[in-house]
Design a protein around this motif. Structure first.
Motif, PDB file in Angstrom:
ATOM      1  N   GLU A 109     -19.564   4.045  -2.173  1.00 35.26           N
ATOM      2  CA  GLU A 109     -19.341   4.910  -1.448  1.00 35.26           C
ATOM      3  C   GLU A 109     -18.278   4.444  -0.413  1.00 35.26           C
ATOM      4  O   GLU A 109     -18.523   3.334   0.332  1.00 35.26           O
ATOM      5  CB  GLU A 109     -20.533   5.375  -0.442  1.00 35.26           C
ATOM      6  CG  GLU A 109     -21.704   6.059  -1.308  1.00 35.26           C
ATOM      7  CD  GLU A 109     -22.779   6.615  -0.362  1.00 35.26           C
ATOM      8  OE1 GLU A 109     -22.700   5.840   1.195  1.00 35.26           O
ATOM      9  OE2 GLU A 109     -23.710   7.107  -0.885  1.00 35.26           O
ATOM     10  N   LEU A 110     -17.214   5.148  -0.294  1.00 39.91           N
ATOM     11  CA  LEU A 110     -16.057   4.715   0.314  1.00 39.91           C
ATOM     12  C   LEU A 110     -16.344   4.615   1.831  1.00 39.91           C
ATOM     13  O   LEU A 110     -15.543   3.712   2.637  1.00 39.91           O
ATOM     14  CB  LEU A 110     -14.919   5.552   0.175  1.00 39.91           C
ATOM     15  CG  LEU A 110     -14.446   5.665  -1.296  1.00 39.91           C
ATOM     16  CD1 LEU A 110     -13.244   6.482  -1.476  1.00 39.91           C
ATOM     17  CD2 LEU A 110     -13.833   4.069  -1.524  1.00 39.91           C
ATOM     18  N   SER A 111     -17.190   5.442   2.518  1.00 37.48           N
ATOM     19  CA  SER A 111     -17.788   5.285   3.656  1.00 37.48           C
ATOM     20  C   SER A 111     -18.370   3.888   4.258  1.00 37.48           C
ATOM     21  O   SER A 111     -18.498   3.774   5.389  1.00 37.48           O
ATOM     22  CB  SER A 111     -18.731   6.370   3.875  1.00 37.48           C
ATOM     23  OG  SER A 111     -19.718   6.242   3.372  1.00 37.48           O
ATOM     24  N   ARG A 112     -18.587   3.216   3.182  1.00 39.01           N
ATOM     25  CA  ARG A 112     -19.178   1.905   3.374  1.00 39.01           C
ATOM     26  C   ARG A 112     -18.295   0.741   3.159  1.00 39.01           C
ATOM     27  O   ARG A 112     -18.659  -0.477   2.988  1.00 39.01           O
ATOM     28  CB  ARG A 112     -20.514   1.652   2.583  1.00 39.01           C
ATOM     29  CG  ARG A 112     -21.349   2.648   2.726  1.00 39.01           C
ATOM     30  CD  ARG A 112     -22.537   2.818   2.208  1.00 39.01           C
ATOM     31  NE  ARG A 112     -23.391   1.493   2.681  1.00 39.01           N
ATOM     32  CZ  ARG A 112     -24.382   0.988   1.905  1.00 39.01           C
ATOM     33  NH1 ARG A 112     -24.894   1.345   0.815  1.00 39.01           N
ATOM     34  NH2 ARG A 112     -25.126  -0.103   2.498  1.00 39.01           N
ATOM     35  N   HIS A 113     -17.001   0.953   3.277  1.00 42.90           N
ATOM     36  CA  HIS A 113     -16.026  -0.165   3.058  1.00 42.90           C
ATOM     37  C   HIS A 113     -16.119  -1.199   4.119  1.00 42.90           C
ATOM     38  O   HIS A 113     -15.795  -2.362   4.029  1.00 42.90           O
ATOM     39  CB  HIS A 113     -14.449   0.272   2.843  1.00 42.90           C
ATOM     40  CG  HIS A 113     -13.882   0.837   4.280  1.00 42.90           C
ATOM     41  ND1 HIS A 113     -13.202  -0.159   5.033  1.00 42.90           N
ATOM     42  CD2 HIS A 113     -14.231   2.197   4.918  1.00 42.90           C
ATOM     43  CE1 HIS A 113     -12.630   0.503   6.065  1.00 42.90           C
ATOM     44  NE2 HIS A 113     -13.205   1.910   6.205  1.00 42.90           N
TER      45      HIS A 113
END
Length: 195
Positions: free
Chosen positions: A177-181
């Motif tokens: 998930e890109l929100s977790r970069h």
């Protein structure tokens, strides 16, 4: 908009070394410098950054690159120049490797990153205060890797970029998930990650 990015499938045709630029004057001053207007001409490597690169090149333990592509910001250009000179390589400027644009936070203290990253965790497509969305950074960075995969094979390619774009790229290529970069450990200045 999706919170994930399609993971790279199968075997890559090239080996990639992802490098964050050396410690910079922006790092030293604790400033956010993400706009081309300020980052192209100013805020190059600090004395610490130059020392980091001297040490890195003296103890190089990765495959020897055949190509060096870099963001056109001064700090990444100076980093790439030192690597290319050491290995006798040409430099290739690649604007898709630029720093993430931080909009209204440009020139502010780097403590403001936390506000952007908190919004990223809620919505990787946000463009609050003119910040470049995580999904857009992922698309341009992964698009570059895709293009290189189409044009080259069997090469070791060094990509010199910035902390946030590289962390976003790694997250995207892993299919997370890109929100977790920001879940991954931050990439240190002058660090190299093998892809």
């Amino acid at each position: 908009m999706s919170n994930t990015f399609p993971a790279a499938s199968g075997h890559r045709h090239n080996r990639y070394l992802l490098m964050r630029h050396g410690h910079s004057q922006a790092n030293q001053q604790g400033l956010i410098i993400g706009s081309p207007e300020r980052g192209l001409a100013g805020f190059g490597l600090s004395a610490i950054g130059r020392e980091q690169l001297d040490g890195l090149l003296a103890d190089w333990c990765w495959a020897t690159p055949g190509r060096v592509l870099h963001s056109d910001f001064r700090r990444t250009t100076e980093t790439a120049e030192r690597i290319a000179r050491h290995f006798g390589l040409w430099l290739e400027t690649e604007p898709r490797l630029r720093e993430r644009h931080f909009g209204a936070f440009e020139g502010e203290g780097d403590d403001r990153y936390a506000e952007v990253w908190a919004r990223d965790a809620d919505d990787p497509a946000h463009r609050h205060a003119g910040v470049e969305a995580v999904v857009d950074v992922a698309a341009r960075m992964a698009g570059l890797v895709d293009d290189l995969e189409q044009r080259h094979a069997g090469e070791t390619i060094l990509l010199v970029s910035h902390g946030d774009p590289l962390q976003i790229l790694l997250t995207a290529l892993e299919g997370r998930e890109l929100s977790r970069h920001r879940d991954r450990a931050p990439l240190a200045p002058a660090s190299i990650t093998v892809l």
